[in-house]
Design a protein around this motif. Structure first.
Motif, PDB file in Angstrom:
ATOM      1  N   SER A  86       0.829  -1.195   0.000  1.00  0.00           N
ATOM      2  CA  SER A  86       0.000   0.000   0.000  1.00  0.00           C
ATOM      3  C   SER A  86       0.871   1.256   0.000  1.00  0.00           C
ATOM      4  O   SER A  86       0.577   2.213  -0.711  1.00  0.00           O
ATOM      5  N   LEU A  87       1.936   1.242   0.789  1.00  0.00           N
ATOM      6  CA  LEU A  87       2.858   2.377   0.816  1.00  0.00           C
ATOM      7  C   LEU A  87       3.521   2.559  -0.539  1.00  0.00           C
ATOM      8  O   LEU A  87       3.621   3.683  -1.043  1.00  0.00           O
ATOM      9  N   GLU A  88       3.949   1.457  -1.148  1.00  0.00           N
ATOM     10  CA  GLU A  88       4.569   1.541  -2.472  1.00  0.00           C
ATOM     11  C   GLU A  88       3.584   2.093  -3.491  1.00  0.00           C
ATOM     12  O   GLU A  88       3.956   2.912  -4.341  1.00  0.00           O
ATOM     13  N   ALA A  89       2.333   1.675  -3.420  1.00  0.00           N
ATOM     14  CA  ALA A  89       1.324   2.168  -4.354  1.00  0.00           C
ATOM     15  C   ALA A  89       1.093   3.658  -4.174  1.00  0.00           C
ATOM     16  O   ALA A  89       0.990   4.397  -5.162  1.00  0.00           O
ATOM     17  N   ARG A  90       1.045   4.125  -2.915  1.00  0.00           N
ATOM     18  CA  ARG A  90       0.853   5.558  -2.677  1.00  0.00           C
ATOM     19  C   ARG A  90       2.029   6.375  -3.202  1.00  0.00           C
ATOM     20  O   ARG A  90       1.842   7.456  -3.764  1.00  0.00           O
ATOM     21  N   ILE A  91       3.239   5.863  -3.027  1.00  0.00           N
ATOM     22  CA  ILE A  91       4.417   6.575  -3.530  1.00  0.00           C
ATOM     23  C   ILE A  91       4.379   6.663  -5.048  1.00  0.00           C
ATOM     24  O   ILE A  91       4.612   7.732  -5.632  1.00  0.00           O
ATOM     25  N   LEU A  92       4.071   5.542  -5.703  1.00  0.00           N
ATOM     26  CA  LEU A  92       4.019   5.531  -7.167  1.00  0.00           C
ATOM     27  C   LEU A  92       2.919   6.442  -7.701  1.00  0.00           C
ATOM     28  O   LEU A  92       3.118   7.149  -8.694  1.00  0.00           O
ATOM     29  N   ILE A  93       1.768   6.458  -7.062  1.00  0.00           N
ATOM     30  CA  ILE A  93       0.677   7.334  -7.497  1.00  0.00           C
ATOM     31  C   ILE A  93       1.067   8.794  -7.313  1.00  0.00           C
ATOM     32  O   ILE A  93       0.788   9.635  -8.176  1.00  0.00           O
ATOM     33  N   THR A  94       1.736   9.111  -6.208  1.00  0.00           N
ATOM     34  CA  THR A  94       2.181  10.492  -5.973  1.00  0.00           C
ATOM     35  C   THR A  94       3.162  10.942  -7.043  1.00  0.00           C
ATOM     36  O   THR A  94       3.054  12.058  -7.576  1.00  0.00           O
TER      37      THR A  94
ATOM     38  N   LEU B 220       3.460   9.696 -10.075  1.00  0.00           N
ATOM     39  CA  LEU B 220       2.725   9.790 -11.335  1.00  0.00           C
ATOM     40  C   LEU B 220       1.931  11.086 -11.410  1.00  0.00           C
ATOM     41  O   LEU B 220       1.957  11.777 -12.444  1.00  0.00           O
ATOM     42  N   LEU B 221       1.244  11.448 -10.332  1.00  0.00           N
ATOM     43  CA  LEU B 221       0.471  12.696 -10.331  1.00  0.00           C
ATOM     44  C   LEU B 221       1.375  13.916 -10.449  1.00  0.00           C
ATOM     45  O   LEU B 221       1.006  14.903 -11.101  1.00  0.00           O
ATOM     46  N   ALA B 222       2.553  13.876  -9.832  1.00  0.00           N
ATOM     47  CA  ALA B 222       3.491  14.997  -9.957  1.00  0.00           C
ATOM     48  C   ALA B 222       3.955  15.149 -11.408  1.00  0.00           C
ATOM     49  O   ALA B 222       4.038  16.271 -11.925  1.00  0.00           O
ATOM     50  N   LEU B 223       4.245  14.022 -12.051  1.00  0.00           N
ATOM     51  CA  LEU B 223       4.667  14.092 -13.462  1.00  0.00           C
ATOM     52  C   LEU B 223       3.533  14.582 -14.357  1.00  0.00           C
ATOM     53  O   LEU B 223       3.768  15.364 -15.292  1.00  0.00           O
ATOM     54  N   VAL B 224       2.318  14.143 -14.098  1.00  0.00           N
ATOM     55  CA  VAL B 224       1.172  14.612 -14.887  1.00  0.00           C
ATOM     56  C   VAL B 224       0.965  16.109 -14.661  1.00  0.00           C
ATOM     57  O   VAL B 224       0.723  16.867 -15.615  1.00  0.00           O
ATOM     58  N   GLY B 225       1.089  16.540 -13.411  1.00  0.00           N
ATOM     59  CA  GLY B 225       0.958  17.976 -13.124  1.00  0.00           C
ATOM     60  C   GLY B 225       2.020  18.798 -13.818  1.00  0.00           C
ATOM     61  O   GLY B 225       1.741  19.878 -14.349  1.00  0.00           O
ATOM     62  N   TRP B 226       3.237  18.285 -13.838  1.00  0.00           N
ATOM     63  CA  TRP B 226       4.316  18.987 -14.529  1.00  0.00           C
ATOM     64  C   TRP B 226       4.049  19.037 -16.034  1.00  0.00           C
ATOM     65  O   TRP B 226       4.248  20.068 -16.685  1.00  0.00           O
ATOM     66  N   GLY B 227       3.575  17.942 -16.565  1.00  0.00           N
ATOM     67  CA  GLY B 227       3.227  17.921 -17.995  1.00  0.00           C
ATOM     68  C   GLY B 227       2.121  18.912 -18.324  1.00  0.00           C
ATOM     69  O   GLY B 227       2.172  19.596 -19.360  1.00  0.00           O
ATOM     70  N   LEU B 228       1.129  19.016 -17.449  1.00  0.00           N
ATOM     71  CA  LEU B 228       0.057  19.985 -17.672  1.00  0.00           C
ATOM     72  C   LEU B 228       0.563  21.421 -17.571  1.00  0.00           C
ATOM     73  O   LEU B 228       0.108  22.297 -18.321  1.00  0.00           O
ATOM     74  N   SER B 229       1.515  21.669 -16.660  1.00  0.00           N
ATOM     75  CA  SER B 229       2.064  23.031 -16.571  1.00  0.00           C
ATOM     76  C   SER B 229       2.836  23.383 -17.838  1.00  0.00           C
ATOM     77  O   SER B 229       2.807  24.528 -18.286  1.00  0.00           O
ATOM     78  N   ILE B 230       3.509  22.406 -18.424  1.00  0.00           N
ATOM     79  CA  ILE B 230       4.212  22.652 -19.697  1.00  0.00           C
ATOM     80  C   ILE B 230       3.190  22.930 -20.791  1.00  0.00           C
ATOM     81  O   ILE B 230       3.382  23.820 -21.631  1.00  0.00           O
ATOM     82  N   TRP B 231       2.081  22.204 -20.769  1.00  0.00           N
ATOM     83  CA  TRP B 231       1.057  22.384 -21.797  1.00  0.00           C
ATOM     84  C   TRP B 231       0.408  23.769 -21.670  1.00  0.00           C
ATOM     85  O   TRP B 231       0.147  24.420 -22.687  1.00  0.00           O
ATOM     86  N   PHE B 232       0.163  24.217 -20.429  1.00  0.00           N
ATOM     87  CA  PHE B 232      -0.480  25.517 -20.232  1.00  0.00           C
ATOM     88  C   PHE B 232       0.466  26.677 -20.471  1.00  0.00           C
ATOM     89  O   PHE B 232       0.102  27.659 -21.115  1.00  0.00           O
ATOM     90  N   TRP B 233       1.676  26.632 -19.923  1.00  0.00           N
ATOM     91  CA  TRP B 233       2.561  27.787 -19.920  1.00  0.00           C
ATOM     92  C   TRP B 233       3.810  27.630 -20.784  1.00  0.00           C
ATOM     93  O   TRP B 233       4.647  28.521 -20.826  1.00  0.00           O
ATOM     94  N   GLY B 234       3.980  26.518 -21.432  1.00  0.00           N
ATOM     95  CA  GLY B 234       5.116  26.316 -22.324  1.00  0.00           C
ATOM     96  C   GLY B 234       6.419  26.127 -21.573  1.00  0.00           C
ATOM     97  O   GLY B 234       6.481  25.445 -20.553  1.00  0.00           O
ATOM     98  N   VAL B 235       7.492  26.758 -22.054  1.00  0.00           N
ATOM     99  CA  VAL B 235       8.825  26.574 -21.489  1.00  0.00           C
ATOM    100  C   VAL B 235       8.911  27.011 -20.021  1.00  0.00           C
ATOM    101  O   VAL B 235       9.525  26.295 -19.216  1.00  0.00           O
TER     102      VAL B 235
ATOM    103  N   VAL C 184      10.370  26.359 -14.288  1.00  0.00           N
ATOM    104  CA  VAL C 184      10.038  26.925 -12.979  1.00  0.00           C
ATOM    105  C   VAL C 184       9.815  25.824 -11.927  1.00  0.00           C
ATOM    106  O   VAL C 184      10.369  25.919 -10.823  1.00  0.00           O
ATOM    107  N   PRO C 185       9.033  24.773 -12.210  1.00  0.00           N
ATOM    108  CA  PRO C 185       8.928  23.698 -11.205  1.00  0.00           C
ATOM    109  C   PRO C 185      10.271  23.008 -10.931  1.00  0.00           C
ATOM    110  O   PRO C 185      10.547  22.621  -9.790  1.00  0.00           O
TER     111      PRO C 185
END
Length: 92
Positions: free
Chosen positions: A43-51, A53-68, A73-74
């Motif tokens: 369960s701990l491993e799953a929570r770490i992996l999900i966290t 994954l969500l951080a990478l998705v958030g970073w990808g979305l910030s690149i999509w919204f604001w570009g370079v 910046v993150p």
């Protein structure tokens, strides 16, 4: 002659059974962990992996919204965090 044939007949048993699965005959793990401890660890491993994954998705979305700027910046904001993590790792 019977000893050799007996050993040859049971040679196929190597690597099978409870010893190969890491469990004793009573169902307990040979490493001393119970089923609930293993489930908690998974369960701990799953929570770490999900966290992560969500951080990478958030970073990808910030690149999509604001570009370079959404890319660098993150990364710049995480420099102090990585510095602290390295200090904690080196101290044990």
């Amino acid at each position: 002659m019977t000893d050799i044939s007996h050993d040859a007949n049971h040679a196929h048993d190597l690597g099978h059974g409870h010893a190969a699965t890491g469990q004793s005959l009573t169902g307990h793990s040979l490493t001393g962990q119970s089923a609930t401890e293993k489930a908690a660890e998974r369960s701990l491993e799953a929570r770490i992996l999900i966290t992560v994954l969500l951080a990478l998705v958030g970073w990808g979305l910030s690149i999509w919204f604001w570009g370079v700027p959404g890319l660098y910046v993150p990364a710049l904001a995480l420099v102090p965090v990585c510095y602290v993590v390295l200090i904690v790792i080196s101290r044990g």
